[in-house]
Design a protein around this motif. Structure first.
Motif, PDB file in Angstrom:
ATOM      1  N   SER A   2     -18.324 -45.358  20.890  1.00 49.38           N
ATOM      2  CA  SER A   2     -17.659 -44.332  21.676  1.00 49.38           C
ATOM      3  C   SER A   2     -18.521 -43.088  21.757  1.00 49.38           C
ATOM      4  CB  SER A   2     -16.316 -43.991  21.020  1.00 49.38           C
ATOM      5  OG  SER A   2     -15.773 -42.829  21.591  1.00 49.38           O
ATOM      6  N   ASN A   4     -17.414 -40.206  21.833  1.00 49.39           N
ATOM      7  CA  ASN A   4     -16.780 -39.185  21.001  1.00 49.39           C
ATOM      8  C   ASN A   4     -17.015 -39.392  19.509  1.00 49.39           C
ATOM      9  OD1 ASN A   4     -15.688 -37.732  23.140  1.00 49.39           O
ATOM     10  ND2 ASN A   4     -13.895 -39.066  23.226  1.00 49.39           N
ATOM     11  N   LYS A   5     -17.596 -40.529  19.132  1.00 49.07           N
ATOM     12  CA  LYS A   5     -17.787 -40.811  17.708  1.00 49.07           C
ATOM     13  C   LYS A   5     -18.609 -39.737  17.002  1.00 49.07           C
ATOM     14  CE  LYS A   5     -18.742 -44.315  14.297  1.00 49.07           C
ATOM     15  NZ  LYS A   5     -18.300 -43.450  13.251  1.00 49.07           N
ATOM     16  N   SER A   7     -18.922 -36.585  17.733  1.00 49.93           N
ATOM     17  CA  SER A   7     -18.088 -35.384  17.639  1.00 49.93           C
ATOM     18  C   SER A   7     -17.010 -35.556  16.583  1.00 49.93           C
ATOM     19  CB  SER A   7     -17.363 -35.061  18.931  1.00 49.93           C
ATOM     20  OG  SER A   7     -18.089 -35.127  20.036  1.00 49.93           O
ATOM     21  N   ASN A   8     -16.369 -36.721  16.574  1.00 43.70           N
ATOM     22  CA  ASN A   8     -15.327 -36.969  15.572  1.00 43.70           C
ATOM     23  C   ASN A   8     -15.901 -36.967  14.171  1.00 43.70           C
ATOM     24  OD1 ASN A   8     -13.332 -37.148  17.523  1.00 43.70           O
ATOM     25  ND2 ASN A   8     -13.470 -39.368  17.675  1.00 43.70           N
ATOM     26  N   ASP A   9     -17.081 -37.533  13.987  1.00 37.46           N
ATOM     27  CA  ASP A   9     -17.726 -37.521  12.678  1.00 37.46           C
ATOM     28  C   ASP A   9     -18.001 -36.090  12.230  1.00 37.46           C
ATOM     29  OD1 ASP A   9     -17.646 -40.267  12.618  1.00 37.46           O
ATOM     30  OD2 ASP A   9     -19.784 -40.536  13.055  1.00 37.46           O
ATOM     31  N   ILE A  11     -16.436 -33.358  13.240  1.00 42.58           N
ATOM     32  CA  ILE A  11     -15.148 -32.718  12.958  1.00 42.58           C
ATOM     33  C   ILE A  11     -14.652 -33.134  11.574  1.00 42.58           C
ATOM     34  CG2 ILE A  11     -12.697 -32.720  13.603  1.00 42.58           C
ATOM     35  CD1 ILE A  11     -13.699 -32.836  16.559  1.00 42.58           C
ATOM     36  N   ASN A  12     -14.722 -34.422  11.267  1.00 42.65           N
ATOM     37  CA  ASN A  12     -14.280 -34.908   9.950  1.00 42.65           C
ATOM     38  C   ASN A  12     -15.110 -34.295   8.829  1.00 42.65           C
ATOM     39  OD1 ASN A  12     -12.302 -36.494  11.125  1.00 42.65           O
ATOM     40  ND2 ASN A  12     -13.569 -38.332  11.148  1.00 42.65           N
ATOM     41  N   GLU A  15     -13.990 -30.679   8.382  1.00 43.27           N
ATOM     42  CA  GLU A  15     -12.682 -30.634   7.727  1.00 43.27           C
ATOM     43  C   GLU A  15     -12.826 -30.885   6.221  1.00 43.27           C
ATOM     44  OE1 GLU A  15     -10.490 -33.484  10.036  1.00 43.27           O
ATOM     45  OE2 GLU A  15      -9.722 -31.932  11.394  1.00 43.27           O
TER      46      GLU A  15
END
Length: 76
Positions: A2, A4-5, A7-9, A11-12, A15
Motif C-alpha cells: 500500500s 500508505n504503508k 506513512s502508517n509506519d 505514524i505508529n 505514537e
C-alpha cells in the motif's frame, strides 16, 4: 504494498515515541519528588531505570533509522 504503508509506519513510530516519552516524563517527575523529599536511595534507583529506558529508546530509534535509510537506498 500500500502507498500508505510508509506513512502508517511513521505514524505508529511517532505514537510509540510519544508513549515512551510520557513514561520518561513520569519517571523524572518522580525522581524530582523523591529528591525533594530526601529519598535519595529511591531517586538513584529510579535514575538508573531512566538511564536504561533512555538507552533502550536510543537503540530502538537507531534501528528504525537504519531501516529507513536502507529503504531509501533501495529506492534509489
Amino acid at each position: 504494498m500500500s502507498i500508505n504503508k510508509p506513512s502508517n509506519d511513521l505514524i505508529n513510530t511517532k505514537e510509540a515515541e510519544i508513549h515512551r516519552l510520557s513514561w520518561l516524563d513520569a519517571l523524572f517527575t518522580t525522581i524530582k519528588n523523591d529528591l525533594t523529599s530526601g529519598d535519595t536511595h529511591k531517586a538513584q534507583k529510579l535514575a538508573d531505570l531512566g538511564q536504561y529506558l533512555a538507552q533502550d529508546f536510543q537503540h530502538y530509534s537507531e534501528d528504525d533509522l537504519t531501516q529507513l535509510l536502507a529503504g531509501k537506498e533501495d529506492s534509489l
